[in-house]
Structure formats: structure tokens, C-alpha cells
Design a protein around this motif. Structure first.
Motif, mmCIF file in Angstrom:
data_model
loop_
_atom_site.group_PDB
_atom_site.id
_atom_site.type_symbol
_atom_site.label_atom_id
_atom_site.label_comp_id
_atom_site.label_asym_id
_atom_site.label_seq_id
_atom_site.Cartn_x
_atom_site.Cartn_y
_atom_site.Cartn_z
ATOM 1 N N ASP A 1 0.827 -1.210 0.000
ATOM 2 C CA ASP A 1 0.000 0.000 0.000
ATOM 3 C C ASP A 1 0.860 1.258 0.000
ATOM 4 O OD1 ASP A 1 -2.218 -1.615 0.037
ATOM 5 O OD2 ASP A 1 -2.639 -1.339 2.170
ATOM 6 N N GLU A 2 1.942 1.243 0.759
ATOM 7 C CA GLU A 2 2.839 2.400 0.780
ATOM 8 C C GLU A 2 3.445 2.636 -0.603
ATOM 9 O OE1 GLU A 2 4.343 2.171 5.462
ATOM 10 O OE2 GLU A 2 5.475 1.149 3.875
ATOM 11 N N ASP A 3 3.903 1.565 -1.248
ATOM 12 C CA ASP A 3 4.522 1.731 -2.571
ATOM 13 C C ASP A 3 3.506 2.156 -3.621
ATOM 14 O OD1 ASP A 3 7.283 1.321 -2.232
ATOM 15 O OD2 ASP A 3 7.006 -0.844 -2.092
ATOM 16 N N VAL A 4 2.313 1.602 -3.553
ATOM 17 C CA VAL A 4 1.273 2.013 -4.505
ATOM 18 C C VAL A 4 0.966 3.495 -4.335
ATOM 19 C CG1 VAL A 4 -1.171 1.762 -5.103
ATOM 20 C CG2 VAL A 4 0.255 -0.271 -4.801
ATOM 21 N N GLY A 5 0.842 3.950 -3.094
ATOM 22 C CA GLY A 5 0.588 5.368 -2.851
ATOM 23 C C GLY A 5 1.687 6.256 -3.398
ATOM 24 N N LEU A 6 2.938 5.845 -3.202
ATOM 25 C CA LEU A 6 4.066 6.610 -3.735
ATOM 26 C C LEU A 6 4.001 6.690 -5.248
ATOM 27 C CD1 LEU A 6 6.928 5.081 -1.554
ATOM 28 C CD2 LEU A 6 5.964 7.380 -1.304
ATOM 29 N N CYS A 7 3.799 5.540 -5.887
ATOM 30 C CA CYS A 7 3.820 5.493 -7.349
ATOM 31 C C CYS A 7 2.663 6.279 -7.951
ATOM 32 C CB CYS A 7 3.787 4.047 -7.824
ATOM 33 S SG CYS A 7 5.294 3.116 -7.469
ATOM 34 N N GLU A 8 1.503 6.190 -7.344
ATOM 35 C CA GLU A 8 0.359 6.915 -7.895
ATOM 36 C C GLU A 8 0.539 8.422 -7.726
ATOM 37 O OE1 GLU A 8 -3.079 3.473 -7.608
ATOM 38 O OE2 GLU A 8 -3.120 5.114 -6.143
ATOM 39 N N SER A 9 1.171 8.847 -6.639
ATOM 40 C CA SER A 9 1.467 10.268 -6.471
ATOM 41 C C SER A 9 2.468 10.745 -7.521
ATOM 42 C CB SER A 9 2.010 10.533 -5.069
ATOM 43 O OG SER A 9 2.352 11.891 -4.910
ATOM 44 N N VAL A 10 3.492 9.931 -7.768
ATOM 45 C CA VAL A 10 4.476 10.274 -8.806
ATOM 46 C C VAL A 10 3.792 10.389 -10.167
ATOM 47 C CG1 VAL A 10 6.466 9.414 -10.096
ATOM 48 C CG2 VAL A 10 6.478 9.367 -7.598
ATOM 49 N N GLN A 11 2.902 9.444 -10.479
ATOM 50 C CA GLN A 11 2.234 9.488 -11.778
ATOM 51 C C GLN A 11 1.447 10.782 -11.946
ATOM 52 O OE1 GLN A 11 2.702 7.236 -14.143
ATOM 53 N NE2 GLN A 11 1.391 8.285 -15.631
ATOM 54 N N ARG A 12 0.766 11.202 -10.884
ATOM 55 C CA ARG A 12 0.047 12.478 -10.972
ATOM 56 C C ARG A 12 1.023 13.632 -11.187
ATOM 57 N NH1 ARG A 12 -2.802 9.861 -6.729
ATOM 58 N NH2 ARG A 12 -1.627 11.000 -5.131
ATOM 59 N N GLY A 13 2.171 13.576 -10.489
ATOM 60 C CA GLY A 13 3.145 14.646 -10.627
ATOM 61 C C GLY A 13 3.792 14.704 -11.992
ATOM 62 N N LEU A 14 3.914 13.562 -12.647
ATOM 63 C CA LEU A 14 4.543 13.542 -13.976
ATOM 64 C C LEU A 14 3.712 14.280 -15.018
ATOM 65 C CD1 LEU A 14 5.750 9.842 -13.871
ATOM 66 C CD2 LEU A 14 7.246 11.837 -14.075
ATOM 67 N N SER A 15 2.434 14.482 -14.732
ATOM 68 C CA SER A 15 1.572 15.248 -15.644
ATOM 69 C C SER A 15 1.579 16.740 -15.341
ATOM 70 C CB SER A 15 0.131 14.720 -15.565
ATOM 71 O OG SER A 15 0.055 13.382 -15.994
ATOM 72 N N SER A 16 2.278 17.130 -14.274
ATOM 73 C CA SER A 16 2.290 18.540 -13.885
ATOM 74 C C SER A 16 3.066 19.383 -14.898
ATOM 75 C CB SER A 16 2.934 18.688 -12.509
ATOM 76 O OG SER A 16 3.111 20.058 -12.193
ATOM 77 N N ARG A 17 2.553 20.556 -15.192
ATOM 78 C CA ARG A 17 3.274 21.507 -16.038
ATOM 79 C C ARG A 17 4.508 22.058 -15.336
ATOM 80 N NH1 ARG A 17 -0.815 25.804 -18.464
ATOM 81 N NH2 ARG A 17 1.120 26.354 -19.582
ATOM 82 N N GLY A 18 4.593 21.791 -14.027
ATOM 83 C CA GLY A 18 5.737 22.262 -13.261
ATOM 84 C C GLY A 18 6.888 21.275 -13.204
ATOM 85 N N TYR A 19 6.800 20.176 -13.954
ATOM 86 C CA TYR A 19 7.870 19.172 -13.935
ATOM 87 C C TYR A 19 8.228 18.777 -15.362
ATOM 88 C CZ TYR A 19 10.487 14.899 -12.964
ATOM 89 O OH TYR A 19 11.469 13.946 -12.906
ATOM 90 N N SER A 20 9.519 18.631 -15.619
ATOM 91 C CA SER A 20 9.960 18.122 -16.926
ATOM 92 C C SER A 20 10.830 16.883 -16.752
ATOM 93 C CB SER A 20 10.702 19.198 -17.714
ATOM 94 O OG SER A 20 11.801 19.710 -16.958
ATOM 95 N N ALA A 21 11.901 16.989 -15.964
ATOM 96 C CA ALA A 21 12.793 15.859 -15.666
ATOM 97 C C ALA A 21 13.568 16.192 -14.407
ATOM 98 C CB ALA A 21 13.742 15.585 -16.829
ATOM 99 N N GLY A 22 14.073 15.166 -13.748
ATOM 100 C CA GLY A 22 14.839 15.360 -12.526
ATOM 101 C C GLY A 22 16.278 14.929 -12.695
#
Length: 373
Positions: free
Chosen positions: A322-343
Motif C-alpha cells: 500500500d505504501e509503494d502504490v501510494g508513492l507510485c500513484e502520487s508520482v504518476q500524478r506529478g509527472l503530468s504537472s506543467r511544473g515538472y519536466s525531468a529530474g
């Protein structure tokens, strides 16, 4: 949206100490997902099931990668074979799940095939003009037994063998996994969906930089000061010693034979996992189901007659997942942000416990396979 890869760009480089991450659009772009389908998933080895499930003639398992379903079975002569799971008449799936057959019979119009894939019979076919039975045999896929226990398939009939691609991994599993030679598969296939791109799930698996922050119970179970990483061509391992028997994750008996957590990843979707306690190995795959969705599905192995460790099972398939799923789903939402390109990947600074070197290797392989580099 412009899908020209040269225009969109990629900052992944061969030098992990200077490399950026994969750009965010590679996790959200349907066109890039289709490129991965052809360049990676249809040309790679994927886990099908346990060799112990295919002991007798007619035993079969079904598996899939994306929209391609396959059958792996043992034929009447005792040979392992793989076929696309589709009737050559009008494309109905032939088999589901796991089981045993003497004849593969389509549940739609009863066309039938031998366990060797050859066409056997269909009502009315003998009266058809120019009907050639050999033209309607099942289409093959490549299969291989890996490390004596695990059956893999590959849609690419020209693929290099898995044992050659993953040189050294089978030997390491045999050497490091307690009781490996005697392992038998246990019933069930734990699984669960994740609303994240498959690469997000693999990225997360390949580093423990997040472990002390996002998995506090795991940090109480394992001693991150003794974290060791190995990065090979198409596989990697993480190994870390037990920290304390009484911990926040689950209790470990003082005489438990497994005193180390061990994690192996095999390109592109398969993982092998050991947690401290009684002898136990789980094989999990991160199977893409869409550009923003993944299915985690696995099998567990233990010693014959052993009693399942329910506390460890609840932690592994409950809180930790559950912890890993929560992390990954949050990252997926963030990858669609206009405020992120690459790290930027953290490599070469600090110990193995914070290194993202294995993430870099994976992202480099994705970049090379899809033509980003």
C-alpha cells in the motif's frame, strides 16, 4: 502534441553521475507507450509461472503481456511449448487460468488443437475447398525454464535466451536464497492494480533512497547501514541484513533461517523477493495495462509442508504494498504537472542505500530500446 523524439529530447546519459531522469512525458504519452509495446514488451522475457505447475503432460498456465495472451503447456511428449492463446478460426481465447487438458478445444465453435499446437478437428472443415490443416496450427511463442523453477515466455522467436541475457542471475539466486533447490509453489496469485505507468513502479523498486522516509516499518526491520546493491547488464540486486527481530513490520523468530532481505529485478518487468523469517520467495511482475496503469501480480514459493508466515504476508502484501502504490500513484500524478519536466538521479554520492544507480541502468535501457538515445 509533437511526438518527434528528437524534438522532445531526453537528458538520460550513459554516465549515471551526470544523468537526468527520463522526461516526464515518457510516462504519460500514449504514443511513447505504443513504442514501448513494440520495442520492449513484445521483445522481452516475461514470467509465466512455476515449473512445478507444468509437471505432467497437458498441464498448462496462461499468461499475458499487454493485449497478448499466451499458453505455456507441457505436450504429450513432455516438452514445454508456448503458443498465442487464440483460436485460428475466429480469434476466441482458447484457455483461461491454469489447469490440464488432453486437447485444446475452443469454447466458441469447438475447433481443437493438440498439445503440440497442431490443428486436430473442426466441424465442417473437411468439406471446405483448399482447407489445409497445417495452415491453422497455433502460432508459437518462445519459452524457457530459468533457474530450475521459473518459466518465462518471449513473443520474439529470435530472442537471445534468457539465461544468456541474464548471465549470473540464476547462479546468484541458487547461491543466496535459503532452501532454493527445495522450493515449491504455493496456491494463489496475489495481485493488485496501480494507477501509475509501469516504469514508475520499476523505478520505485530499483532504489531504497525512499525506504527510510516512506517505509518506517521496513527501516525498523532492516539495517540500512548494511545495504548492498549490484547492477548488472539487465538485472540488479539489493541485499540488506535484518536489523531486529522485534520490529514494527512483523516479528522474526530468533531461529529463523533467513536473516537478510534480498530483492532482484530482471528486465523489464520481473522481480524476485525474499524477506527475513522462514524460507519464502515471491516472484512479482509489474505488468503494464495502459499508459497510466499497472497490474502487480505474483506467486510465492516455500518449502514443502511449511506453515505460512501470516504476519509477514500481511505486511508484504498489505502495508508495504500500500505504501509503494501510494508513492507510485502520487508520482504518476506529478509527472503530468506543467511544473515538472525531468529530474536528476542521485548516483555516486553516499552509500548504496541512497544510490539510484539501478534506476539509471533501467532508464538507460528504456532510452536505448525506444530510440531516445
Amino acid at each position: 502534441m509533437n511526438h518527434d523524439l528528437a524534438i522532445r529530447g531526453c537528458g538520460v546519459t550513459a554516465d549515471p553521475a551526470r544523468s537526468a531522469t527520463l522526461p516526464g512525458w515518457t510516462y504519460t504519452d500514449p504514443a511513447f507507450f505504443e513504442r514501448e509495446r513494440q520495442a520492449i514488451h513484445y521483445r522481452s522475457w516475461h514470467y509465466a509461472g512455476a515449473l512445478g505447475e507444468l509437471a505432467a503432460p497437458g498441464d498448462y498456465v496462461t499468461a499475458r503481456i499487454l493485449d497478448q495472451s499466451v499458453i505455456v503447456l507441457r505436450d504429450k511428449q513432455g516438452e514445454l511449448r508456448g503458443f498465442y492463446n487464440v483460436c485460428q478460426h475466429r480469434a476466441h481465447e482458447l484457455l483461461r487460468g491454469r489447469g490440464q487438458v488432453t486437447l485444446i478445444t475452443c469454447p466458441y465453435h469447438a475447433w481443437s488443437y493438440g498439445t503440440d499446437g497442431h490443428f486436430r478437428a473442426a466441424r465442417g472443415s473437411r468439406q471446405l475447398a483448399d482447407f489445409l490443416p497445417d495452415d491453422f496450427a497455433l502460432k508459437p511463442v518462445k519459452v524457457e525454464v530459468f533457474a530450475d523453477h521459473f518459466v518465462f515466455f518471449n513473443l520474439d522467436l529470435e530472442a537471445v535466451s534468457l539465461s544468456e541475457q541474464a548471465a549470473g542471475l540464476a547462479d546468484e539466486l541458487r547461491q543466496d536464497v535459503v532452501g532454493f533447490d527445495d522450493l515449491v509453489v504455493t496456491p494463489g496469485q496475489p495481485s493488485g492494480p496501480m494507477q501509475a505507468n509501469w516504469k514508475v513502479a520499476v523505478d520505485n523498486y530499483l532504489e531504497c533512497y525512499h525506504c527510510s522516509v516512506a517505509h518506517p516499518a521496513l527501516g525498523d526491520l532492516l539495517d540500512m547501514r548494511h545495504f548492498r546493491m549490484k547492477v548488472a547488464d539487465c538485472w540488479m540486486s539489493h541485499k540488506v541484513d535484518l536489523r531486529r527481530e522485534n520490529n514494527a513490520a512483523y516479528p522474526v523468530a530468533p531461529d529463523a533461517p533467513v536473516r537478510q532481505a534480498q530483492f532482484w529485478w530482471l528486465w523489464p518487468t520481473t522481480t524476485f523477493n525474499v524477506l527475513p523469517g522462514s524460507v519464502d520467495l515471491s516472484v512479482f511482475s509489474f505488468l503494464p495495462t495502459g499508459v497510466g496503469s499497472t497490474l502487480q501480480i505474483g506467486q510465492c514459493f516455500s518449502l514443502p509442508g511449511s506453515v505460512p508466515d501470516e504476519a509477514r504476508h500481511r505486511y508484504r502484501n498489505g502495508l508495504l504494498t500500500d505504501e509503494d502504490v501510494g508513492l507510485c500513484e502520487s508520482v504518476q500524478r506529478g509527472l503530468s504537472s506543467r511544473g515538472y519536466s525531468a529530474g536528476r538521479l542521485v548516483c555516486g554520492a553516499g552509500g548504496d542505500d541512497i544510490s539510484e544507480a539501478a534506476v539509471h541502468r533501467f532508464q538507460l535501457m528504456v532510452s536505448q530500446a525506444t530510440g531516445l538515445l
